[in-house]
Design an enzyme around this catalytic site. Sequence first.
Site, PDB file in Angstrom:
ATOM      1  N   ASP A  32       0.860  -1.192   0.000  1.00 31.49           N
ATOM      2  CA  ASP A  32       0.000   0.000   0.000  1.00 31.49           C
ATOM      3  C   ASP A  32       0.893   1.238   0.000  1.00 31.49           C
ATOM      4  O   ASP A  32       1.903   1.267   0.705  1.00 31.49           O
ATOM      5  CB  ASP A  32      -0.916  -0.024   1.247  1.00 31.49           C
ATOM      6  N   SER A  35      -1.871   6.275   0.089  1.00 36.28           N
ATOM      7  CA  SER A  35      -2.395   7.494  -0.537  1.00 36.28           C
ATOM      8  C   SER A  35      -3.809   7.800  -0.044  1.00 36.28           C
ATOM      9  O   SER A  35      -4.174   8.963   0.108  1.00 36.28           O
ATOM     10  CB  SER A  35      -2.372   7.388  -2.061  1.00 36.28           C
ATOM     11  N   SER A  36      -4.611   6.773   0.206  1.00 34.51           N
ATOM     12  CA  SER A  36      -5.925   7.020   0.832  1.00 34.51           C
ATOM     13  C   SER A  36      -6.137   6.123   2.045  1.00 34.51           C
ATOM     14  O   SER A  36      -7.071   6.334   2.809  1.00 34.51           O
ATOM     15  CB  SER A  36      -7.069   6.818  -0.175  1.00 34.51           C
ATOM     16  N   ALA A  73      -5.909  -2.317  -4.483  1.00 32.16           N
ATOM     17  CA  ALA A  73      -5.330  -0.970  -4.577  1.00 32.16           C
ATOM     18  C   ALA A  73      -5.859  -0.255  -5.815  1.00 32.16           C
ATOM     19  O   ALA A  73      -5.808  -0.783  -6.925  1.00 32.16           O
ATOM     20  CB  ALA A  73      -3.806  -1.058  -4.646  1.00 32.16           C
ATOM     21  N   TYR A 139     -12.975   5.811 -14.721  1.00 31.02           N
ATOM     22  CA  TYR A 139     -12.825   4.827 -13.638  1.00 31.02           C
ATOM     23  C   TYR A 139     -13.449   3.483 -14.061  1.00 31.02           C
ATOM     24  O   TYR A 139     -12.822   2.429 -13.945  1.00 31.02           O
ATOM     25  CB  TYR A 139     -13.495   5.383 -12.381  1.00 31.02           C
ATOM     26  N   LYS A 143     -11.647  -0.181 -14.943  1.00 33.72           N
ATOM     27  CA  LYS A 143     -12.045  -1.421 -14.260  1.00 33.72           C
ATOM     28  C   LYS A 143     -12.391  -2.498 -15.296  1.00 33.72           C
ATOM     29  O   LYS A 143     -12.022  -3.662 -15.145  1.00 33.72           O
ATOM     30  CB  LYS A 143     -13.245  -1.171 -13.338  1.00 33.72           C
ATOM     31  N   ASN A 164     -22.101  -0.349  -3.990  1.00 34.40           N
ATOM     32  CA  ASN A 164     -21.595   0.717  -3.099  1.00 34.40           C
ATOM     33  C   ASN A 164     -21.397   0.183  -1.689  1.00 34.40           C
ATOM     34  O   ASN A 164     -22.367  -0.123  -0.999  1.00 34.40           O
ATOM     35  CB  ASN A 164     -22.552   1.907  -3.118  1.00 34.40           C
ATOM     36  N   VAL A 179     -20.480   8.316  -0.235  1.00 38.63           N
ATOM     37  CA  VAL A 179     -21.573   9.220   0.142  1.00 38.63           C
ATOM     38  C   VAL A 179     -22.072   8.967   1.570  1.00 38.63           C
ATOM     39  O   VAL A 179     -22.387   9.917   2.294  1.00 38.63           O
ATOM     40  CB  VAL A 179     -22.722   9.135  -0.899  1.00 38.63           C
ATOM     41  N   GLY A 264     -20.834  11.928 -15.466  1.00 35.56           N
ATOM     42  CA  GLY A 264     -20.481  10.499 -15.421  1.00 35.56           C
ATOM     43  C   GLY A 264     -21.155   9.740 -14.291  1.00 35.56           C
ATOM     44  O   GLY A 264     -20.816   8.594 -14.025  1.00 35.56           O
TER      45      GLY A 264
HETATM   46  P1  NAD Z   1      -9.769   2.895  -0.288  1.00 33.91           P
HETATM   47  O1  NAD Z   1      -9.378   4.164  -0.964  1.00 33.91           O
HETATM   48  O2  NAD Z   1     -10.177   2.956   1.141  1.00 33.91           O
HETATM   49  O3  NAD Z   1      -8.605   1.815  -0.417  1.00 33.91           O
HETATM   50  C1  NAD Z   1      -7.701   1.791  -1.491  1.00 33.91           C
HETATM   51  C2  NAD Z   1      -6.339   1.456  -0.913  1.00 33.91           C
HETATM   52  O4  NAD Z   1      -5.403   1.355  -1.979  1.00 33.91           O
HETATM   53  C3  NAD Z   1      -5.805   2.529   0.044  1.00 33.91           C
HETATM   54  O5  NAD Z   1      -5.253   1.952   1.190  1.00 33.91           O
HETATM   55  C4  NAD Z   1      -4.751   3.263  -0.777  1.00 33.91           C
HETATM   56  O6  NAD Z   1      -3.761   3.854   0.022  1.00 33.91           O
HETATM   57  C5  NAD Z   1      -4.241   2.127  -1.652  1.00 33.91           C
HETATM   58  N1  NAD Z   1      -3.655   2.580  -2.907  1.00 33.91           N
HETATM   59  C6  NAD Z   1      -4.157   3.496  -3.770  1.00 33.91           C
HETATM   60  N2  NAD Z   1      -3.310   3.657  -4.809  1.00 33.91           N
HETATM   61  C7  NAD Z   1      -2.270   2.827  -4.592  1.00 33.91           C
HETATM   62  C8  NAD Z   1      -1.087   2.550  -5.299  1.00 33.91           C
HETATM   63  N3  NAD Z   1      -0.804   3.178  -6.452  1.00 33.91           N
HETATM   64  N4  NAD Z   1      -0.226   1.626  -4.809  1.00 33.91           N
HETATM   65  C9  NAD Z   1      -0.502   1.005  -3.638  1.00 33.91           C
HETATM   66  N5  NAD Z   1      -1.614   1.232  -2.909  1.00 33.91           N
HETATM   67  C10 NAD Z   1      -2.476   2.137  -3.377  1.00 33.91           C
HETATM   68  O7  NAD Z   1     -10.917   2.261  -1.192  1.00 33.91           O
HETATM   69  P2  NAD Z   1     -11.907   1.047  -0.890  1.00 33.91           P
HETATM   70  O8  NAD Z   1     -13.263   1.602  -0.789  1.00 33.91           O
HETATM   71  O9  NAD Z   1     -11.374   0.181   0.182  1.00 33.91           O
HETATM   72  O10 NAD Z   1     -11.814   0.271  -2.305  1.00 33.91           O
HETATM   73  C11 NAD Z   1     -10.973  -0.854  -2.487  1.00 33.91           C
HETATM   74  C12 NAD Z   1     -11.164  -1.384  -3.903  1.00 33.91           C
HETATM   75  O11 NAD Z   1     -12.523  -1.748  -4.119  1.00 33.91           O
HETATM   76  C13 NAD Z   1     -10.812  -0.389  -4.999  1.00 33.91           C
HETATM   77  O12 NAD Z   1     -10.235  -1.085  -6.068  1.00 33.91           O
HETATM   78  C14 NAD Z   1     -12.168   0.160  -5.417  1.00 33.91           C
HETATM   79  O13 NAD Z   1     -12.127   0.630  -6.751  1.00 33.91           O
HETATM   80  C15 NAD Z   1     -13.024  -1.081  -5.264  1.00 33.91           C
HETATM   81  N6  NAD Z   1     -14.441  -0.790  -5.043  1.00 33.91           N
HETATM   82  C16 NAD Z   1     -14.833  -0.064  -3.945  1.00 33.91           C
HETATM   83  C17 NAD Z   1     -16.200   0.178  -3.758  1.00 33.91           C
HETATM   84  C18 NAD Z   1     -16.718   0.996  -2.595  1.00 33.91           C
HETATM   85  O14 NAD Z   1     -17.916   1.311  -2.589  1.00 33.91           O
HETATM   86  N7  NAD Z   1     -15.900   1.337  -1.607  1.00 33.91           N
HETATM   87  C19 NAD Z   1     -17.130  -0.326  -4.673  1.00 33.91           C
HETATM   88  C20 NAD Z   1     -16.665  -1.013  -5.789  1.00 33.91           C
HETATM   89  C21 NAD Z   1     -15.320  -1.260  -5.954  1.00 33.91           C
HETATM   90  C1  UD1 Z   2     -18.936   4.098  -5.526  1.00 33.51           C
HETATM   91  C2  UD1 Z   2     -17.499   3.909  -5.067  1.00 33.51           C
HETATM   92  C3  UD1 Z   2     -16.680   3.304  -6.186  1.00 33.51           C
HETATM   93  C4  UD1 Z   2     -17.372   2.047  -6.672  1.00 33.51           C
HETATM   94  C5  UD1 Z   2     -18.804   2.315  -7.076  1.00 33.51           C
HETATM   95  C6  UD1 Z   2     -19.548   1.017  -7.405  1.00 33.51           C
HETATM   96  C7  UD1 Z   2     -16.568   5.435  -3.396  1.00 33.51           C
HETATM   97  C8  UD1 Z   2     -15.979   6.778  -3.141  1.00 33.51           C
HETATM   98  N1  UD1 Z   2     -16.913   5.195  -4.690  1.00 33.51           N
HETATM   99  O1  UD1 Z   2     -19.011   5.061  -6.590  1.00 33.51           O
HETATM  100  O2  UD1 Z   2     -15.387   2.952  -5.690  1.00 33.51           O
HETATM  101  O3  UD1 Z   2     -16.649   1.481  -7.715  1.00 33.51           O
HETATM  102  O4  UD1 Z   2     -19.501   2.894  -5.960  1.00 33.51           O
HETATM  103  O5  UD1 Z   2     -20.893   1.249  -7.638  1.00 33.51           O
HETATM  104  O6  UD1 Z   2     -16.727   4.633  -2.511  1.00 33.51           O
HETATM  105  N2  UD1 Z   2     -23.331  12.027  -3.910  1.00 33.51           N
HETATM  106  C9  UD1 Z   2     -23.956  13.207  -3.553  1.00 33.51           C
HETATM  107  N3  UD1 Z   2     -23.307  14.055  -2.720  1.00 33.51           N
HETATM  108  C10 UD1 Z   2     -22.070  13.781  -2.205  1.00 33.51           C
HETATM  109  C11 UD1 Z   2     -21.438  12.562  -2.564  1.00 33.51           C
HETATM  110  C12 UD1 Z   2     -22.094  11.714  -3.432  1.00 33.51           C
HETATM  111  O7  UD1 Z   2     -25.071  13.487  -3.986  1.00 33.51           O
HETATM  112  O8  UD1 Z   2     -21.535  14.589  -1.426  1.00 33.51           O
HETATM  113  C13 UD1 Z   2     -24.016  11.097  -4.827  1.00 33.51           C
HETATM  114  C14 UD1 Z   2     -23.230  10.861  -6.114  1.00 33.51           C
HETATM  115  O9  UD1 Z   2     -23.504  11.843  -7.080  1.00 33.51           O
HETATM  116  C15 UD1 Z   2     -23.742   9.474  -6.494  1.00 33.51           C
HETATM  117  C16 UD1 Z   2     -24.014   8.796  -5.145  1.00 33.51           C
HETATM  118  O10 UD1 Z   2     -24.112   9.839  -4.185  1.00 33.51           O
HETATM  119  O11 UD1 Z   2     -24.953   9.560  -7.214  1.00 33.51           O
HETATM  120  C17 UD1 Z   2     -22.908   7.850  -4.719  1.00 33.51           C
HETATM  121  O12 UD1 Z   2     -21.664   8.538  -4.854  1.00 33.51           O
HETATM  122  P1  UD1 Z   2     -20.286   7.930  -4.315  1.00 33.51           P
HETATM  123  O13 UD1 Z   2     -20.412   7.549  -2.887  1.00 33.51           O
HETATM  124  O14 UD1 Z   2     -19.224   8.876  -4.707  1.00 33.51           O
HETATM  125  O15 UD1 Z   2     -20.202   6.543  -5.075  1.00 33.51           O
HETATM  126  P2  UD1 Z   2     -20.228   6.085  -6.622  1.00 33.51           P
HETATM  127  O16 UD1 Z   2     -19.836   7.171  -7.542  1.00 33.51           O
HETATM  128  O17 UD1 Z   2     -21.522   5.386  -6.838  1.00 33.51           O
END
Ligand code: NAD
Ligand code: UD1
Length: 304
Positions: A32, A35-36, A73, A139, A143, A164, A179, A264
């Site tokens: 890791d 970065s986030s 990641a 994005y 994917k 989500n 969100v 988007g």
């Molecule tokens: P997150 O941002 O909390 O975790 C991502 C992790 O990857 C972080 O620890 C960050 O530091 C690390 N990272 C980012 N860029 C990197 C790099 N270049 N090299 C090494 N490490 C790096 O996000 P999350 O919500 O835990 O999501 C994890 C995965 O699941 C992601 O691939 C995301 O696209 C996918 N995903 C998340 C959601 C969601 O709703 N949270 C939904 C669908 C898919």
């Molecule tokens: C999220 C995930 C993404 C994942 C995807 C799968 C995050 C940050 N993003 O994207 O990793 O691949 O689900 O479906 O976890 N919104 C508002 N106000 C705000 C924030 C968001 O209205 O302040 C709305 C957005 O416009 C969107 C919805 O809430 O319609 C969800 O947004 P967000 O949580 O950013 O997730 P996704 O874009 O769906």
Amino acid sequence: MARYLITGGCGFIGGHLAHALVREGHRVTVLDDLSSGQEDNLPPGADLERGCVTDGARLSVIARQCDGLVHLAAIASVEAAAANPDRAEAVNLGGTRNAVAAARTHGIPLVYASSAAVYGDAGSDPVAETAKCAPLSAYGEHKLKSESAVLTLGPRATIIRPFNVYGPRQHPASPYSGVIARFVSACLAGETITINGEGHQSRDFIYVGDIVRLFLAAMSRDPEAALTVNGCTGQAISILELTRAIAAACGAGLRLRHGPARPGDILHSRGDPQHALDTLGFQAEVRLGDGLTETVAWLRGEDQ
Ligand code: NAD
Ligand code: UD1
């Protein structure tokens, strides 16, 4: 006992997965760049290699010690990826190609966190894995291209398309945070939230404990053929309705305003959970109200 490499293991989902694996008696190595993510998301005993998934040689050296690889990641926010497209491509697509190469070199299985974003507005509701993918964002495109790379591994490839994900340890501070974390945090602080557009867009929110069970099921499956499954509940709620559920969970009013719709942004996103049930016996269990209660408790600092 096995040793697993989790890329992005310091993040929201990765941290929960690392805890679950250690609880099951496995060893965990995390790559890791923080970065986030945060190091304190890791359980005691997990090994952290601080580095970037764009460094394929490093990833491969670390994977050599491991029995399986979970690739999480990424720049996980649709908006953050759009704001920095070159970096997003290098990390989200280039990083996956490196993970695939490492899994191939060492002959280990790969579980990849794709996203429901690959579907775009698929036109079917709920959306099954067989639907045509038409991503609306860079994005989602990265994917989808990553999925093609992962599938070249054949039977050792598992692709999970989470919808989500929400729950404790999803940090609210960044404008790119999920969100639910953002809205709960604002509600507790008495701040005004901004709904992008009218708020009629809907999402299938899955609790982090449920998505971790799905990853665990994927990691322990018999690799007979490549597998792609949704990570979803089969239920969706509009963002406007979500604000009411959050206000109820917080026991406080939520002040809101409407801003412009997000470019988007997918309009409706609800997954079909049947294939995950048929292939991995997985079903989401946590109701949104219960998951919100847990999330509120964590953000209040009651459940560290
Ligand atoms: P997150 O941002 O909390 O975790 C991502 C992790 O990857 C972080 O620890 C960050 O530091 C690390 N990272 C980012 N860029 C990197 C790099 N270049 N090299 C090494 N490490 C790096 O996000 P999350 O919500 O835990 O999501 C994890 C995965 O699941 C992601 O691939 C995301 O696209 C996918 N995903 C998340 C959601 C969601 O709703 N949270 C939904 C669908 C898919
Ligand atoms: C999220 C995930 C993404 C994942 C995807 C799968 C995050 C940050 N993003 O994207 O990793 O691949 O689900 O479906 O976890 N919104 C508002 N106000 C705000 C924030 C968001 O209205 O302040 C709305 C957005 O416009 C969107 C919805 O809430 O319609 C969800 O947004 P967000 O949580 O950013 O997730 P996704 O874009 O769906």
